[in-house]
Design a protein around this motif. Structure first.
Motif, PDB file in Angstrom:
ATOM      1  N   UNK A   1     -76.275 -27.496  12.119  1.00  0.00           N
ATOM      2  CA  UNK A   1     -76.017 -26.352  11.251  1.00  0.00           C
ATOM      3  C   UNK A   1     -75.689 -25.093  12.039  1.00  0.00           C
ATOM      4  N   UNK A   2     -74.715 -24.348  11.541  1.00  0.00           N
ATOM      5  CA  UNK A   2     -74.293 -23.123  12.214  1.00  0.00           C
ATOM      6  C   UNK A   2     -73.307 -22.359  11.368  1.00  0.00           C
ATOM      7  N   UNK A   3     -72.546 -21.498  11.995  1.00  0.00           N
ATOM      8  CA  UNK A   3     -71.552 -20.681  11.323  1.00  0.00           C
ATOM      9  C   UNK A   3     -70.222 -21.426  11.257  1.00  0.00           C
ATOM     10  N   UNK A   4     -69.271 -20.852  10.526  1.00  0.00           N
ATOM     11  CA  UNK A   4     -67.931 -21.434  10.462  1.00  0.00           C
ATOM     12  C   UNK A   4     -67.382 -21.599  11.874  1.00  0.00           C
ATOM     13  N   UNK A   5     -66.917 -22.800  12.196  1.00  0.00           N
ATOM     14  CA  UNK A   5     -66.307 -23.044  13.493  1.00  0.00           C
ATOM     15  C   UNK A   5     -67.268 -23.136  14.648  1.00  0.00           C
TER      16      UNK A   5
ATOM     17  N   UNK B   1     -68.230 -29.865   8.868  1.00  0.00           N
ATOM     18  CA  UNK B   1     -67.192 -28.942   9.331  1.00  0.00           C
ATOM     19  C   UNK B   1     -65.837 -29.647   9.212  1.00  0.00           C
ATOM     20  N   UNK B   2     -64.787 -28.855   9.066  1.00  0.00           N
ATOM     21  CA  UNK B   2     -63.457 -29.452   9.016  1.00  0.00           C
ATOM     22  C   UNK B   2     -62.413 -28.391   9.296  1.00  0.00           C
TER      23      UNK B   2
ATOM     24  N   UNK C   1     -57.961 -21.308   9.530  1.00  0.00           N
ATOM     25  CA  UNK C   1     -59.379 -21.153   9.278  1.00  0.00           C
ATOM     26  C   UNK C   1     -60.167 -22.443   9.354  1.00  0.00           C
ATOM     27  N   UNK C   2     -61.480 -22.293   9.096  1.00  0.00           N
ATOM     28  CA  UNK C   2     -62.437 -23.389   9.210  1.00  0.00           C
ATOM     29  C   UNK C   2     -63.138 -23.635   7.889  1.00  0.00           C
ATOM     30  N   UNK C   3     -63.319 -24.908   7.563  1.00  0.00           N
ATOM     31  CA  UNK C   3     -64.156 -25.284   6.428  1.00  0.00           C
ATOM     32  C   UNK C   3     -65.558 -25.602   6.937  1.00  0.00           C
ATOM     33  N   UNK C   4     -66.556 -25.162   6.178  1.00  0.00           N
ATOM     34  CA  UNK C   4     -67.935 -25.540   6.446  1.00  0.00           C
ATOM     35  C   UNK C   4     -68.666 -25.663   5.127  1.00  0.00           C
ATOM     36  N   UNK C   5     -69.353 -26.759   4.943  1.00  0.00           N
ATOM     37  CA  UNK C   5     -70.177 -26.953   3.755  1.00  0.00           C
ATOM     38  C   UNK C   5     -71.522 -26.281   3.982  1.00  0.00           C
TER      39      UNK C   5
ATOM     40  N   UNK D   1     -60.601 -21.392  19.330  1.00  0.00           N
ATOM     41  CA  UNK D   1     -59.786 -20.902  18.216  1.00  0.00           C
ATOM     42  C   UNK D   1     -60.358 -19.590  17.692  1.00  0.00           C
ATOM     43  N   UNK D   2     -59.457 -18.631  17.465  1.00  0.00           N
ATOM     44  CA  UNK D   2     -59.827 -17.327  16.919  1.00  0.00           C
ATOM     45  C   UNK D   2     -58.931 -17.020  15.725  1.00  0.00           C
ATOM     46  N   UNK D   3     -59.482 -16.365  14.717  1.00  0.00           N
ATOM     47  CA  UNK D   3     -58.686 -15.944  13.562  1.00  0.00           C
ATOM     48  C   UNK D   3     -59.020 -14.497  13.227  1.00  0.00           C
ATOM     49  N   UNK D   4     -57.973 -13.646  13.194  1.00  0.00           N
ATOM     50  CA  UNK D   4     -58.124 -12.237  12.858  1.00  0.00           C
ATOM     51  C   UNK D   4     -57.265 -11.914  11.634  1.00  0.00           C
ATOM     52  N   UNK D   5     -57.813 -11.056  10.760  1.00  0.00           N
ATOM     53  CA  UNK D   5     -57.123 -10.680   9.528  1.00  0.00           C
ATOM     54  C   UNK D   5     -57.070  -9.167   9.423  1.00  0.00           C
ATOM     55  N   UNK D   6     -55.888  -8.627   9.187  1.00  0.00           N
ATOM     56  CA  UNK D   6     -55.673  -7.175   9.170  1.00  0.00           C
ATOM     57  C   UNK D   6     -54.966  -6.771   7.886  1.00  0.00           C
ATOM     58  N   UNK D   7     -55.586  -5.869   7.173  1.00  0.00           N
ATOM     59  CA  UNK D   7     -54.935  -5.335   5.967  1.00  0.00           C
ATOM     60  C   UNK D   7     -53.970  -4.222   6.355  1.00  0.00           C
ATOM     61  N   UNK D   8     -52.778  -4.238   5.773  1.00  0.00           N
ATOM     62  CA  UNK D   8     -51.750  -3.233   6.035  1.00  0.00           C
ATOM     63  C   UNK D   8     -51.421  -2.556   4.703  1.00  0.00           C
TER      64      UNK D   8
END
Length: 655
Positions: A375-379, A413-414, A421-425, A600-607
């Motif tokens: 068990x842990x965080x996403x990814x 995880x998937x 992104x990452x899936x986690x149940x 793997x890294x994922x960043x999201x930026x609102x413009x």
């Protein structure tokens, strides 16, 4: 495939000879000699070779378990090297069909600072009629042990350098290799780091001008099942077979070392390769932990002198690997810490993806990597090493089944090729002996705020689809000249960026540029002096027909980062501060180690709409840190989404 001598000997009972200084296991096919009570492998006799192992190297010899560790609070990935020598020898199983022996080192307070605070039990198994032997290790950290860091542990074999000169890793990654002395001055010249050496005056002229680097032969865990060396006189293969990834760190996509010049063959269990300090296993004082690494199988094969066929030896080794995989989990290890098949469980289910901007209905997660990890965080699976992991690929309809799972608590995880992104149940899955759990239908909702306006790359956690340049002719590994899918494994490709962009940095125009030709595989620094470098800024130019209300979303997925800072600016190249900064990220060293992905890294930026203009817009991507030629980032995928559609629903989006 075995020699006639080996076939005749196959019915011989397994024998054990214990002497004051050595232990010998013999089944008529091969003879294995270990030190007593250290458990170092000093002899492997097979098919007329009195010893397959090198014992005359200036440093490391024979076969051995080892680890690299450091004191608690240490930074980085390097520490103290330890070839694990036992202090207690014990016979666990001895009969005509099987021998299992143990070499144990118990930790005592008097060892503080000298050895890692672990009790380690190394096991070796030989079976009747088996052309090889098995080894596994039981590592334990107990309540009375101090804190420490475990950076790496493995089994290593140093083979006879005058005999084993042909290396095989995959069907197409096979070659003759240079001698270890070719790497030493003056025959070899060290390049940007010690592992990479230019062979300037090798003993055998065919290797002159080539670069040798062990990282050029790395392999992902999911594919790292069999590799090794072949001797020609007599024709003998030495193969390291790993039938399961359950005990390896970092999940199926993590890369690690295999075989390389020396000649060396490795079974890697824990390492920070292609992950950096995030993969260091850190133990607190008194933290209770136990893990079984292995068993792995060391397989030996041979063919007749007149045949001398590397192809047949390799394919026989692959067949043996498939057999070992089919027999996992093995029924013969005697330790109660290794659960057999009837003591394990399984899960099955189906994974779907929900993205209304692509499809009105749910989408089958074709080819998804689905796994169980602690068990842990996403990814979190990609930096996890203390527990066990179990992975599979979903079929075309998203159905998956994972068997032979050790009892314990896990998350599912998937990740799905084609989706970011990452899936986690969130719900823990508790596996018990004999349990068969149907988790039903799982739905992954990947990050999405609006329709795709444009995208660069393929969301597959790799930079392989981008432009990988031809290598500098001065730094060639001939193996990869005619292997397009592995062209990124050549040395020094980071230097080619400045050759292709000598004055200005990369500019990519949406709708005109082609990411396979116009997007360099790594955003690296630019050399501006003898030992000075400058960060680089790439531009993405795109048109906006009409600027309305609502926010756009820029999603940037990275396949790798090494001591880098990614800054994003919108239409203002000199904006300070930038609209986004990642801060200092990554230490996976993928650029230097000839890879196309690390963590793997994922960043999201609102413009906001106020940041865009009607007509041409520019996104500036700066890798701002410039300490080294091999620091930088690799992109996996970039996407700009428009504002959310009003009253978003599947039927409206489809229309």
């Amino acid at each position: 495939m075995r020699s006639s001598k080996g076939i005749m000997a196959a019915s011989v009972a397994v024998k054990l000879v214990v002497e004051d200084e050595q232990v010998v296991l013999d089944n008529g096919l091969l003879q294995l000699t270990l030190t007593n009570p250290g458990g170092l492998i000093v002899g492997i006799c097979y098919n007329g070779l009195d010893n397959l192992l090198e014992l005359n190297n200036p440093e490391l010899n024979g076969g051995f378990w080892d680890l690299n560790w450091s004191e608690a609070g240490s930074t980085g990935t390097r520490g103290k090297f330890d070839t694990i020598e036992g202090s207690e020898f014990q016979v666990i199983v001895e009969n005509e069909e099987q021998i299992e022996v143990s070499f144990k080192r118990r930790w005592e307070p008097s060892m503080q600072g000298q050895h890692s605070p672990l009790s380690i039990d190394k096991r070796f198994i030989m079976l009747r009629g088996s052309s090889g032997f098995y080894s596994y290790g039981i590592y334990q950290h107990e309540e009375d042990m101090p804190a420490f860091n475990l950076n790496e542990t493995r089994i290593a074999f140093m083979l006879r350098k005058q005999k084993f000169k042909y290396m095989a890793i995959t069907n197409d990654r096979q070659r003759r290799v240079a001698l270890p002395e070719d790497r030493e001055p003056p025959r070899g010249k060290e390049l940007a780091y010690p592992e990479a050496v230019l062979l300037v005056d090798p003993v055998e002229p065919e290797f002159k001008g080539e670069v040798d680097d062990k990282y050029q032969y790395s392999c992902e865990n999911k594919d790292n099942k069999v590799h090794g060396f072949i001797c020609f006189e007599p024709p003998v293969g030495f193969w390291q077979i790993t039938p399961s990834n359950e005990f390896r760190t970092g999940g199926p996509f993590k890369q690690d070392l295999t075989s390389h010049v020396n000649p060396t063959t490795l079974a890697m269990f824990v390492s920070t390769h292609y992950g950096g300090e995030d993969l260091v296993m850190k133990f607190g004082e008194g933290e209770k932990w136990k893990k079984v690494f292995g068993p792995v199988f060391i397989y030996l094969n041979s063919c007749t002198e007149d045949k001398n066929d590397t192809v047949s030896l390799w394919y026989d080794a692959k067949e043996q690997m498939e057999k070992e995989v089919g027999e996992w989990p093995y029924s013969f290890p005697a330790s109660e810490d290794f659960p057999h098949a009837d003591e394990r469980g399984s899960i099955n289910g189906r994974l779907l993806a929900q993205d209304w901007y692509i499809s009105e209905g749910n989408i089958a997660a074709k080819g998804a990597y689905v796994g169980l990890a602690p068990p842990g965080k996403d990814g979190s699976f990609q930096v996890e090493g203390k527990g066990y992991q179990f992975w599979t690929n979903a079929d075309e309809e998203g159905f998956f089944c994972i068997t032979n799972i050790r009892p314990g608590a896990y998350n599912i995880y998937a990740w799905i090729p084609g989706f970011i992104g990452d899936f986690r149940c969130d719900k823990d899955i508790v596996i018990a002996a004999g349990s068969k759990i149907d988790v039903g239908v799982l739905v992954y909702v990947p990050p999405r705020n609006g329709p795709t306006l444009w995208e660069i790359g393929i969301p597959d956690r790799s930079a392989a689809e981008f432009f990988v340049p031809d290598p500098n002719p001065m730094y060639i590994n001939k193996l990869y000249i005619n292997l397009p899918k592995d062209r990124f494994r050549q040395y020094g490709l980071w230097e080619r960026y400045a050759d292709l962009y000598p004055d200005e940095d990369l500019v990519y125009t949406v709708g005109i540029s082609d990411y396979q030709k116009d997007w360099f595989y790594a955003q690296v620094t630019r050399k501006i002096g003898e030992n000075a470098y400058k960060g680089t800024t790439w531009q993405i130019k795109f048109n906006v027909d009409r600027v309305g209300e609502g926010n756009h979303t820029l999603r940037i997925a990275l396949a790798s980062a090494t001591f880098s800072i990614l800054e994003v600016r919108i239409n203002r190249e000199e904006a300070n501060p930038p609209e986004f900064s990642s801060g200092l990220i990554g230490s996976d060293n993928t650029i230097a180690r000839h890879g196309v992905h690390g963590l793997y890294w994922l960043f999201n930026l609102e413009i906001s709409s106020a940041q865009l203009v009607q007509g041409e817009n520019t996104i500036y991507l700066t890798q701002a840190r410039s300490a080294s030629a091999v620091h930088g980032i690799m992109y996996d995928y970039i996407r700009l989404e428009g504002p959310p559609l009003d009253e978003c629903s599947p039927s409206q989006i489809k229309g």
